[in-house]
Design an enzyme around this catalytic site. Structure first.
Site, PDB file in Angstrom:
ATOM      1  N   ALA A  84      31.381  38.432  36.794  1.00 34.38           N
ATOM      2  CA  ALA A  84      32.338  37.388  37.075  1.00 34.38           C
ATOM      3  C   ALA A  84      31.640  36.538  38.048  1.00 34.38           C
ATOM      4  O   ALA A  84      31.033  36.733  39.158  1.00 34.38           O
ATOM      5  CB  ALA A  84      33.599  37.891  37.460  1.00 34.38           C
ATOM      6  N   GLY A 113      30.795  42.587  34.467  1.00 37.56           N
ATOM      7  CA  GLY A 113      30.665  41.941  33.011  1.00 37.56           C
ATOM      8  C   GLY A 113      29.642  41.756  32.126  1.00 37.56           C
ATOM      9  O   GLY A 113      29.629  41.558  31.020  1.00 37.56           O
ATOM     10  N   GLU A 129      28.816  44.670  30.454  1.00 39.72           N
ATOM     11  CA  GLU A 129      29.957  44.721  29.530  1.00 39.72           C
ATOM     12  C   GLU A 129      29.704  43.753  28.070  1.00 39.72           C
ATOM     13  O   GLU A 129      29.892  44.397  27.184  1.00 39.72           O
ATOM     14  CB  GLU A 129      31.303  44.483  29.971  1.00 39.72           C
ATOM     15  CG  GLU A 129      31.895  45.604  31.088  1.00 39.72           C
ATOM     16  CD  GLU A 129      33.064  45.257  31.706  1.00 39.72           C
ATOM     17  OE1 GLU A 129      33.757  46.090  31.586  1.00 39.72           O
ATOM     18  OE2 GLU A 129      33.191  44.297  32.337  1.00 39.72           O
ATOM     19  N   GLU A 177      31.878  47.939  39.938  1.00 41.27           N
ATOM     20  CA  GLU A 177      33.439  47.438  40.208  1.00 41.27           C
ATOM     21  C   GLU A 177      33.891  48.284  41.340  1.00 41.27           C
ATOM     22  O   GLU A 177      34.827  47.783  42.248  1.00 41.27           O
ATOM     23  CB  GLU A 177      34.344  47.017  39.115  1.00 41.27           C
ATOM     24  CG  GLU A 177      34.111  45.888  38.119  1.00 41.27           C
ATOM     25  CD  GLU A 177      32.815  46.078  37.278  1.00 41.27           C
ATOM     26  OE1 GLU A 177      32.729  45.363  36.383  1.00 41.27           O
ATOM     27  OE2 GLU A 177      32.071  47.344  37.224  1.00 41.27           O
TER      28      GLU A 177
END
Length: 255
Positions: free
Chosen positions: A60, A110, A113, A133
């Protein structure tokens, strides 16, 4: 942020947002726009996602995250952002065509992901992957807890997510997180060859096979029935009938 090239059935999507391909609301919207454009085309059967930078994607956008947290409605805005990532990655996962992530360098949060949402993953041996995270008191909520568990199993998910552990390409291959790992110097050529090989197969058959593979782990769906339904559809297809006809003709002509 992105560049798209379509050649010989392969749509190569280049991530190009310096310095680390950080993901933002605009990034998500831009990715959806590219997928909208690809949905309207029939000249590709493989989506090959790769980076122009030394990293694949580092997660992010921290500046945007800071702005959300400092706003009065920061919590709701952050949840909305995570939901946006979930929707994008679910869309990538549900594409009827084959998707390939080429992980050349760091893929964290992310970024990893995104790779996990693809059908296929090839990583450089030197690449670093993980979902860190928990170090921030968060969790990988853009599908990371689910897809990593599906791919590598509960023990590996507990190890990597609860330990905020990063692994290299070799360990990721051993755990089943990527299907291939090669030296960084060989990665681009190996990934291109994989994309070319999958693009050479009939896309309508790949779409049917993906539906059956998805059914194998979908609650309430009988995967064997799905195989029969998809096989019926393929056998009714002119493309499949032509392929089978050519194959059988070749057998008959063989001495």
């Amino acid at each position: 942020m992105f560049d798209l090239q379509v050649t010989d059935g392969v749509a190569t999507l280049l991530l190009d947002r310096a310095p680390v391909n950080a993901m933002s609301d605009a990034w998500v919207a831009g990715f959806h726009a590219l997928l909208d454009g690809l949905d309207a085309r029939d000249d590709w059967s493989v989506l090959h996602i790769r980076s122009t930078l030394k990293v694949f994607a580092a997660g992010a956008d921290l500046k945007e995250m800071r702005e959300r947290f400092e706003s009065a409605d920061g919590l709701d805005r952050q949840i909305a952002a995570v939901r946006g990532y979930q929707r994008l990655f679910a869309r990538i996962e549900a594409l009827p065509r084959v998707t390939l992530a080429e992980i050349n360098g760091t893929a964290l949060g992310g970024g990893f992901e995104l790779a996990l949402a693809c059908d296929l993953r090839i990583a450089a041996l030197e690449a670093k992957m993980g979902l860190p995270e928990l170090r921030l008191g968060l969790l990988p909520g853009a599908g990371g807890t689910q897809r990593l568990t599906w791919l590598a199993g509960r023990p590996a998910a507990l190890r990597l997510i609860l330990g905020a552990e990063q692994v290299d390409g070799a360990e990721a291959r051993r755990l089943g997180l990527v299907q291939w790992s090669v030296p960084a110097a060989d990665l681009a050529a190996a990934a291109a060859e994989i994309a070319k090989r999958y693009a050479a197969l009939p896309p309508h058959a790949a779409k049917a096979a993906k539906a059956c593979i998805t059914a194998a782990t979908a609650p309430g769906i009988n995967g064997f029935d799905e195989e029969l339904q998809q096989t019926r559809g393929l056998l009714a297809s002119a493309k499949t009938r032509d392929l089978i006809g050519d194959f059988l003709a070749g057998i008959r002509s063989t001495p």
